[in-house]
Enzyme design. Structure first.
Site, PDB file in Angstrom:
ATOM      1  N   SER A  50      -2.635  -2.289  -2.886  1.00 24.23           N
ATOM      2  CA  SER A  50      -3.713  -1.781  -2.030  1.00 24.23           C
ATOM      3  C   SER A  50      -4.679  -0.873  -2.774  1.00 24.23           C
ATOM      4  O   SER A  50      -5.638  -0.388  -2.183  1.00 24.23           O
ATOM      5  CB  SER A  50      -3.112  -1.011  -0.849  1.00 24.23           C
ATOM      6  N   THR A 186      -4.166   2.031   1.221  1.00 28.72           N
ATOM      7  CA  THR A 186      -5.048   2.968   0.519  1.00 28.72           C
ATOM      8  C   THR A 186      -4.120   4.052   0.019  1.00 28.72           C
ATOM      9  O   THR A 186      -3.022   4.199   0.548  1.00 28.72           O
ATOM     10  CB  THR A 186      -6.033   3.598   1.535  1.00 28.72           C
ATOM     11  N   THR A 204      -8.790   2.883  -3.001  1.00 27.38           N
ATOM     12  CA  THR A 204      -8.326   1.654  -2.364  1.00 27.38           C
ATOM     13  C   THR A 204      -8.997   0.429  -2.967  1.00 27.38           C
ATOM     14  O   THR A 204     -10.087   0.529  -3.542  1.00 27.38           O
ATOM     15  CB  THR A 204      -8.637   1.684  -0.844  1.00 27.38           C
ATOM     16  N   ARG A 214     -17.944  -5.749   1.419  1.00 28.03           N
ATOM     17  CA  ARG A 214     -17.447  -4.911   2.528  1.00 28.03           C
ATOM     18  C   ARG A 214     -16.957  -3.565   1.955  1.00 28.03           C
ATOM     19  O   ARG A 214     -16.237  -3.512   0.973  1.00 28.03           O
ATOM     20  CB  ARG A 214     -16.309  -5.626   3.245  1.00 28.03           C
ATOM     21  N   THR A 237      -5.676   6.335   5.863  1.00 29.20           N
ATOM     22  CA  THR A 237      -5.355   4.985   5.407  1.00 29.20           C
ATOM     23  C   THR A 237      -5.353   4.077   6.634  1.00 29.20           C
ATOM     24  O   THR A 237      -5.186   4.548   7.754  1.00 29.20           O
ATOM     25  CB  THR A 237      -3.967   4.914   4.727  1.00 29.20           C
ATOM     26  N   GLY A 238      -5.509   2.793   6.390  1.00 32.32           N
ATOM     27  CA  GLY A 238      -5.525   1.858   7.509  1.00 32.32           C
ATOM     28  C   GLY A 238      -6.847   1.116   7.567  1.00 32.32           C
ATOM     29  O   GLY A 238      -7.564   1.028   6.570  1.00 32.32           O
TER      30      GLY A 238
HETATM   31  N1  GLY Z   1      -8.662   2.163   4.393  1.00 34.51           N
HETATM   32  C1  GLY Z   1      -9.091   1.266   3.411  1.00 34.51           C
HETATM   33  C2  GLY Z   1     -10.125   0.339   3.847  1.00 34.51           C
HETATM   34  O1  GLY Z   1     -10.260   0.056   5.018  1.00 34.51           O
HETATM   35  O2  GLY Z   1     -10.830  -0.151   3.002  1.00 34.51           O
END
Ligand code: GLY
Length: 327
Positions: A50, A186, A204, A214, A237-238
């Site tokens: 990640s 992340t 991340t 993105r 994170t998430g």
């Molecule tokens: N939390 C990492 C992302 O959505 O890129």
């Protein structure tokens, strides 16, 4: 001035980084150096899919990295997003903070700056990550609407891989990934040093199989990262889209500024996320550290943990994140 007890708080995947950061803090190091060092260690770990080297690629099989760093004493911050072909985005983010009158560089600008500050290009794709990409698009993941050329690219996968993008539509292929830590993961590090200064760092590779370009919450100051010596340090994170829409990291800080306890502030931020009605695939985790050394983790899903380590401890320990439905 009395010295403070150094402390590091991290997401669950930050054990090695937190240990190294604490070693540096024990030697009198600064929180900012500690969180950068900790992030670099996670970024260099190919087993963490990640973050950094070995991160899962975007829908085209390319790894794009995001990172940010923030200094709680000065509120200076630096970030890079969509960094391609270079490693250790956290160090580049710090250079943005220290050498440019800007906060965030993206894509080709970030790469240009990386070269300018003397970084060598480094392919961030590992064989394992590319195999996961192939598996997603060929072996199991043929979703209606998957672009045929992606499937063909994945079939031809060899190492070193050169992917031929023929510019076909990708939207149907960059579907939301499963809610696994390595597809929405992340790494977060928060630190307080002996001088009482706070710093935060987030890195991340973004959500797996994302649309090219993105950008998630990690490099967005106020969304995935915020740090202010007066109130605390917060990171997420998430599913980054949630933290961007709810300005999660800065919200926790503002709730603290408004006088809430850390627990109340974290809950309020979780309620903000819940109001967005996330899908079953989307989750959000928060870690926070206050100037007094109080720390906590929060989550929209049950069963999540975070790490903390104070200078008195031999190793980082896990603590449960408080879920939204906790009493
Ligand atoms: N939390 C990492 C992302 O959505 O890129």
């Amino acid at each position: 001035m009395a010295t403070k007890m150094p402390i590091v708080v991290a997401s669950e995947n930050g054990r090695a980084g937190a240990t190294a950061a604490m070693e540096l803090l024990r030697q009198g190091g600064a929180a900012l150096d500690a969180v950068e060092l900790a992030c670099r260690i996670t970024e260099d770990d190919p087993a963490d899919h990640s973050v950094g080297y070995g991160g899962l690629p975007n829908v085209l099989g390319e790894v794009e990295l995001d990172a940010s760093i923030m200094d709680g004493r000065t509120l200076r911050s630096g970030a890079v997003a969509g960094l391609h072909g270079y490693g250790n985005p956290i160090t580049l983010a710090r250079k943005v903070m220290e050498e440019l009158p800007h906060v965030l560089l993206v894509g080709s600008g970030a790469q240009r700056f990386a070269a300018e500050v003397g970084k060598s290009p480094a392919d961030q794709r590992t064989e394992e990550a590319l195999l996961r990409w192939r598996e997603r698009f060929v072996d199991h993941g043929l979703t209606p609407g998957s672009s045929e050329h992606l499937i063909e690219m994945a079939r031809q996968l060899t190492r070193p891989v050169v992917l031929q993008d023929r510019g076909a539509p990708l939207a149907a292929s960059s579907l939301e990934p499963a809610p696994r830590d390595d597809t929405q993961g992340t790494v977060n590090f928060l630190a307080r040093d002996q001088f009482g200064d706070l710093a935060s760092a987030v890195s991340t590779s973004g959500i797996a199989w994302k649309y090219p370009g993105r950008v998630g919450d990690s490099p967005i100051i106020g969304a995935g990262n915020y740090c202010d010596n007066r109130y605390g340090a917060v990171a997420c994170t998430g599913m980054g889209e949630l933290a961007i829409r709810a300005s999660t990291a800065r919200s926790v800080i503002l709730y603290l500024k408004g006088g809430m306890s850390l627990r109340e502030a974290g809950f309020e931020a979780l309620r903000d996320i819940a109001y967005l009605q996330p899908s079953a695939h989307q989750y959000m985790n928060i870690v926070a550290l206050t100037p007094t050394g109080e720390h906590a983790g929060f989550t929209t899903v049950a069963g999540r943990s975070y790490l903390y380590m104070s200078a008195e401890m031999d190793a980082p320990e896990l603590a449960a994140r408080t879920p939204l439905d906790a009493k």
